[in-house]
Design a protein around this motif. Sequence first.
Motif, mmCIF file in Angstrom:
data_model
loop_
_atom_site.group_PDB
_atom_site.id
_atom_site.type_symbol
_atom_site.label_atom_id
_atom_site.label_comp_id
_atom_site.label_asym_id
_atom_site.label_seq_id
_atom_site.Cartn_x
_atom_site.Cartn_y
_atom_site.Cartn_z
ATOM 1 N N VAL A 116 0.837 -1.206 0.000
ATOM 2 C CA VAL A 116 0.000 0.000 0.000
ATOM 3 C C VAL A 116 0.869 1.252 0.000
ATOM 4 O O VAL A 116 1.795 1.380 0.798
ATOM 5 C CB VAL A 116 -0.944 0.015 1.223
ATOM 6 C CG1 VAL A 116 -1.803 1.280 1.215
ATOM 7 C CG2 VAL A 116 -1.826 -1.236 1.234
ATOM 8 N N PHE A 117 0.551 2.164 -0.909
ATOM 9 C CA PHE A 117 1.227 3.455 -1.001
ATOM 10 C C PHE A 117 0.217 4.531 -0.578
ATOM 11 O O PHE A 117 -0.880 4.603 -1.135
ATOM 12 C CB PHE A 117 1.675 3.737 -2.431
ATOM 13 C CG PHE A 117 2.696 2.774 -2.970
ATOM 14 C CD1 PHE A 117 4.013 3.172 -3.141
ATOM 15 C CD2 PHE A 117 2.340 1.476 -3.316
ATOM 16 C CE1 PHE A 117 4.964 2.293 -3.659
ATOM 17 C CE2 PHE A 117 3.273 0.590 -3.828
ATOM 18 C CZ PHE A 117 4.595 0.998 -3.994
ATOM 19 N N SER A 118 0.583 5.368 0.395
ATOM 20 C CA SER A 118 -0.299 6.436 0.860
ATOM 21 C C SER A 118 0.415 7.778 0.741
ATOM 22 O O SER A 118 1.487 7.975 1.320
ATOM 23 C CB SER A 118 -0.713 6.201 2.315
ATOM 24 O OG SER A 118 -1.488 5.027 2.439
ATOM 25 N N LYS A 119 -0.192 8.687 -0.008
ATOM 26 C CA LYS A 119 0.388 10.008 -0.229
ATOM 27 C C LYS A 119 -0.531 11.078 0.358
ATOM 28 O O LYS A 119 -1.661 11.270 -0.115
ATOM 29 C CB LYS A 119 0.580 10.240 -1.734
ATOM 30 C CG LYS A 119 0.874 11.681 -2.127
ATOM 31 C CD LYS A 119 2.171 12.194 -1.544
ATOM 32 C CE LYS A 119 2.449 13.624 -2.026
ATOM 33 N NZ LYS A 119 3.689 14.181 -1.431
ATOM 34 N N LEU A 120 -0.058 11.759 1.409
ATOM 35 C CA LEU A 120 -0.820 12.857 2.003
ATOM 36 C C LEU A 120 -0.738 14.064 1.080
ATOM 37 O O LEU A 120 0.350 14.598 0.831
ATOM 38 C CB LEU A 120 -0.269 13.185 3.388
ATOM 39 C CG LEU A 120 -1.019 14.248 4.184
ATOM 40 C CD1 LEU A 120 -2.441 13.793 4.495
ATOM 41 C CD2 LEU A 120 -0.267 14.569 5.479
ATOM 42 N N LEU A 121 -1.892 14.478 0.555
ATOM 43 C CA LEU A 121 -1.920 15.551 -0.439
ATOM 44 C C LEU A 121 -1.914 16.934 0.196
ATOM 45 O O LEU A 121 -1.278 17.860 -0.310
ATOM 46 C CB LEU A 121 -3.148 15.390 -1.339
ATOM 47 C CG LEU A 121 -3.174 14.116 -2.186
ATOM 48 C CD1 LEU A 121 -4.534 13.947 -2.853
ATOM 49 C CD2 LEU A 121 -2.065 14.149 -3.237
ATOM 50 N N PHE A 122 -2.648 17.102 1.281
ATOM 51 C CA PHE A 122 -2.604 18.352 2.036
ATOM 52 C C PHE A 122 -3.118 18.100 3.447
ATOM 53 O O PHE A 122 -3.760 17.079 3.722
ATOM 54 C CB PHE A 122 -3.402 19.475 1.354
ATOM 55 C CG PHE A 122 -4.893 19.279 1.366
ATOM 56 C CD1 PHE A 122 -5.665 19.626 2.466
ATOM 57 C CD2 PHE A 122 -5.540 18.753 0.261
ATOM 58 C CE1 PHE A 122 -7.043 19.447 2.469
ATOM 59 C CE2 PHE A 122 -6.916 18.564 0.251
ATOM 60 C CZ PHE A 122 -7.664 18.916 1.370
ATOM 61 N N GLY A 123 -2.829 19.035 4.347
ATOM 62 C CA GLY A 123 -3.302 18.930 5.716
ATOM 63 C C GLY A 123 -2.331 18.197 6.627
ATOM 64 O O GLY A 123 -1.224 17.818 6.240
ATOM 65 N N THR A 124 -2.785 17.998 7.879
ATOM 66 C CA THR A 124 -2.009 17.275 8.885
ATOM 67 C C THR A 124 -2.795 16.063 9.356
ATOM 68 O O THR A 124 -3.970 16.175 9.694
ATOM 69 C CB THR A 124 -1.683 18.180 10.089
ATOM 70 O OG1 THR A 124 -0.876 19.283 9.660
ATOM 71 C CG2 THR A 124 -0.921 17.412 11.168
ATOM 72 N N MET A 125 -2.143 14.926 9.354
ATOM 73 C CA MET A 125 -2.790 13.670 9.726
ATOM 74 C C MET A 125 -1.927 12.923 10.742
ATOM 75 O O MET A 125 -0.696 12.880 10.619
ATOM 76 C CB MET A 125 -2.996 12.795 8.483
ATOM 77 C CG MET A 125 -3.528 11.399 8.772
ATOM 78 S SD MET A 125 -3.725 10.444 7.240
ATOM 79 C CE MET A 125 -5.216 11.209 6.583
#
Length: 264
Positions: A116-125
């Motif tokens: 699984v590849f997860s790319k945070l596009l914007f914001g804070t998680m």
Amino acid sequence: MNNNNNRSTQSRRRQKKMTSVQKLFKTCKEVFASGGTGIIPLPRDIEKLRSILDRIRPENVGLEPEMPYFRTSRARRRMPKITYLHIYECETFSMGIFCLPPSGVIPLHNHPGMTVFSKLLFGTMHIKSYDWVTDLPPHNPTSFKPNEIESSEVRLAKVKVDANFTAPCNTSILYPADGGNMHCFTAVTACAVLDVLGPPYSDPHGRPCTYYHNYPFSSFSVDGISIAEDQEEKAYEWLQERDKPEGLQVVGTMYGGPEIVVEH
């Protein structure tokens, strides 16, 4: 010669015009072409796909933080609604975007047999992830049924990540048995995460989504299990399978960004 030159020019123009999401689709198709449950792409293919994802920005997929997906509803809900933008899915991979308003949570769940590849596009998680503990000495239990709780047994897991991430940041990757196969996403601010799964979830193929409760290591005492002196107890937790959390609402809708061309 003229015809060859024309074709070459046209090919270069098509490459220049290729959108980021089209490049992602094309790369996924190549990387996961011979994939399946538990099959991890070659390191060079993983880096190729990671490189594509690292360069993707919200505008490349038609997203803006002001969109309705990222607003918290005035209605009182225990868990804010999450929107999933479906981009593409086939037998070997899927592409989609989770849109979370502030305080939105994707509860702790697994990814059986998947890369699984997860790319945070914007914001804070905030991301918290785990792997199963498998390196205990022989005959030491890694799971058991405690008297303190009902239903299913608990199983020992090691915390891999427990931190906040703010975009722009590198793409995170998890593997079938390493890198945080079980994880939970909590939106500190409104955020969006682009997910690529290879292969996708599939109950018939033994890849169902399982949710978990988590308990501190100190919650239970088990003969034969102890933490080495150089390890912290907080680095380990007990996980217990659970039903899909009540109140979790993930609404699927079609992706509205740049179109991808599916070439057969």
